[in-house]
Design a protein around this motif. Structure first.
Motif, short mmCIF file in Angstrom:
data_model
loop_
_atom_site.label_atom_id
_atom_site.label_comp_id
_atom_site.label_asym_id
_atom_site.label_seq_id
_atom_site.Cartn_x
_atom_site.Cartn_y
_atom_site.Cartn_z
N LEU A 150 0.83 -1.19 0.00
CA LEU A 150 0.00 0.00 0.00
C LEU A 150 0.87 1.25 0.00
CD1 LEU A 150 -2.74 -0.90 2.66
CD2 LEU A 150 -2.70 -1.42 0.21
N SER A 151 0.41 2.27 -0.74
CA SER A 151 1.08 3.57 -0.67
C SER A 151 0.84 4.16 0.72
CB SER A 151 0.52 4.51 -1.74
OG SER A 151 -0.81 4.90 -1.42
N PHE A 152 1.54 5.26 1.01
CA PHE A 152 1.42 5.86 2.34
C PHE A 152 -0.03 6.21 2.68
CE2 PHE A 152 1.10 9.77 4.88
CZ PHE A 152 1.62 9.31 6.07
N LYS A 153 -0.72 6.89 1.78
CA LYS A 153 -2.10 7.32 2.07
C LYS A 153 -3.06 6.13 2.08
CE LYS A 153 -1.79 12.17 0.70
NZ LYS A 153 -0.33 12.24 0.58
N GLU A 154 -2.85 5.17 1.18
CA GLU A 154 -3.67 3.95 1.21
C GLU A 154 -3.50 3.25 2.57
OE1 GLU A 154 -3.52 2.62 -3.51
OE2 GLU A 154 -2.03 1.87 -2.09
N PHE A 155 -2.25 3.17 3.02
CA PHE A 155 -1.97 2.51 4.30
C PHE A 155 -2.65 3.22 5.45
CE2 PHE A 155 0.77 2.55 8.10
CZ PHE A 155 0.73 1.21 8.44
N GLU A 156 -2.56 4.55 5.51
CA GLU A 156 -3.17 5.30 6.61
C GLU A 156 -4.69 5.13 6.63
OE1 GLU A 156 -1.83 6.98 9.17
OE2 GLU A 156 0.15 6.32 8.53
N ILE A 157 -5.31 5.14 5.46
CA ILE A 157 -6.77 4.97 5.41
C ILE A 157 -7.15 3.56 5.82
CG2 ILE A 157 -8.74 4.87 3.83
CD1 ILE A 157 -7.49 7.22 2.32
N MET A 158 -6.43 2.57 5.30
CA MET A 158 -6.75 1.19 5.66
C MET A 158 -6.54 0.96 7.16
SD MET A 158 -7.87 -1.75 4.82
CE MET A 158 -7.89 -1.79 3.03
N LYS A 159 -5.50 1.56 7.72
CA LYS A 159 -5.25 1.41 9.15
C LYS A 159 -6.41 2.00 9.96
CE LYS A 159 -1.97 3.83 11.20
NZ LYS A 159 -0.65 4.29 11.70
N MET A 160 -6.92 3.16 9.55
CA MET A 160 -8.07 3.75 10.25
C MET A 160 -9.28 2.83 10.18
SD MET A 160 -7.85 7.76 9.10
CE MET A 160 -9.16 8.29 10.22
N LEU A 161 -9.54 2.27 9.01
CA LEU A 161 -10.70 1.40 8.84
C LEU A 161 -10.57 0.12 9.66
CD1 LEU A 161 -11.18 1.84 4.99
CD2 LEU A 161 -12.80 2.58 6.76
N MET A 162 -9.37 -0.46 9.68
CA MET A 162 -9.18 -1.72 10.39
C MET A 162 -9.06 -1.51 11.89
SD MET A 162 -6.73 -3.82 7.72
CE MET A 162 -6.77 -5.35 8.66
N THR A 163 -8.52 -0.37 12.32
CA THR A 163 -8.47 -0.07 13.75
C THR A 163 -9.86 0.06 14.32
OG1 THR A 163 -6.34 1.05 13.49
CG2 THR A 163 -7.60 1.55 15.47
N GLY A 164 -10.78 0.59 13.53
CA GLY A 164 -12.16 0.77 13.98
C GLY A 164 -12.93 -0.52 14.12
#
Length: 225
Positions: A150-164
């Motif tokens: 994942l690119s940096f922004k893809e990673f940050e968005i996916m992390k937010m979704l999975m953390t939730g």
């Protein structure tokens, strides 16, 4: 990682931001204590780098007010004064660590890493949801035997979704967390990156989807659930 730098010396603030950005950290910069307090009260930051001597409010006041407001974001306090009394006051007001100027970039980064490890007393190496595993050190998303980077922004968005863990994340949260307060991104940027992530989920043949909730945000769901 999202870092807030509160430093009134503009050259130093920019130098700090450059050091952090080279590590792929998101950085917001403010130049006085009141703005620092206002930004930090959002609770979106992973670490706050906070100077002591600043206009409007000094770093001691900012740290104390954040702790009274139950904002537990780790604070690394910076100062040109290296007396024991100053260090004790900073720590007593709510700072988690203390560095005197000047300092080596390597030490700054090491202390920030230590603070994030200390937060919550657990250092996660990965996040899991459904059939997905997100490696937090390599930015790789795995499903079964398949993997995609994942690119940096893809990673940050996916992390937010999975953390939730299946909770809803609003577009506004994504814009602030991923692009920062001063970013010029719009909701169209969020939608574009959600599209990129959906394509990667299709590539992985994942049974997990990103569902859009009209005028609310996005959430992760398991197909058939």
């Amino acid at each position: 990682m999202h870092v807030l730098v509160v430093e009134d010396e503009k050259r130093l603030a920019e130098a700090l931001a450059q050091i952090l950005k080279e590590q792929k950290y998101m950085v917001d910069i403010v130049h006085d204590g009141q703005d620092g307090l206002d930004y930090a009260m959002s609770g979106i930051y992973d670490v706050i780098v906070l100077d002591v001597m600043m206009p409007k409010k000094d770093g001691f006041q900012v740290a104390a007010e954040l702790r009274r407001a139950k904002i537990e974001t780790p604070i690394l306090m910076l100062t040109a004064k290296n007396t024991v009394d100053n260090k004790v006051e900073g720590l007593d007001r709510g700072a988690d660590d203390y560095m005197t100027k000047p300092f080596a970039p390597q030490e700054l980064l090491a202390r920030i890493r230590a603070l994030t490890r200390r937060q919550g007393e657990v250092l996660l190496e990965s996040l899991e949801f459904g059939d997905l595993c997100l490696d937090l050190s390599t930015c790789e998303l795995r499903c079964g035997g398949k993997v995609t980077h994942l690119s940096f922004k893809e990673f940050e968005i996916m992390k937010m979704l999975m953390t939730g863990a299946g909770g809803v994340v609003s577009k506004e949260e994504m814009l602030v967390k991923v692009w920062g307060y001063e970013g010029e991104a719009t909701e169209n940027n969020v939608e574009a990156y959600i599209s990129f992530l959906r394509k990667k989920l299709a590539f992985l043949k994942s049974q997990t989807t990103i569902t859009a909730l009209r005028k609310i945000g996005y959430k992760m769901e398991k197909k058939g659930s």
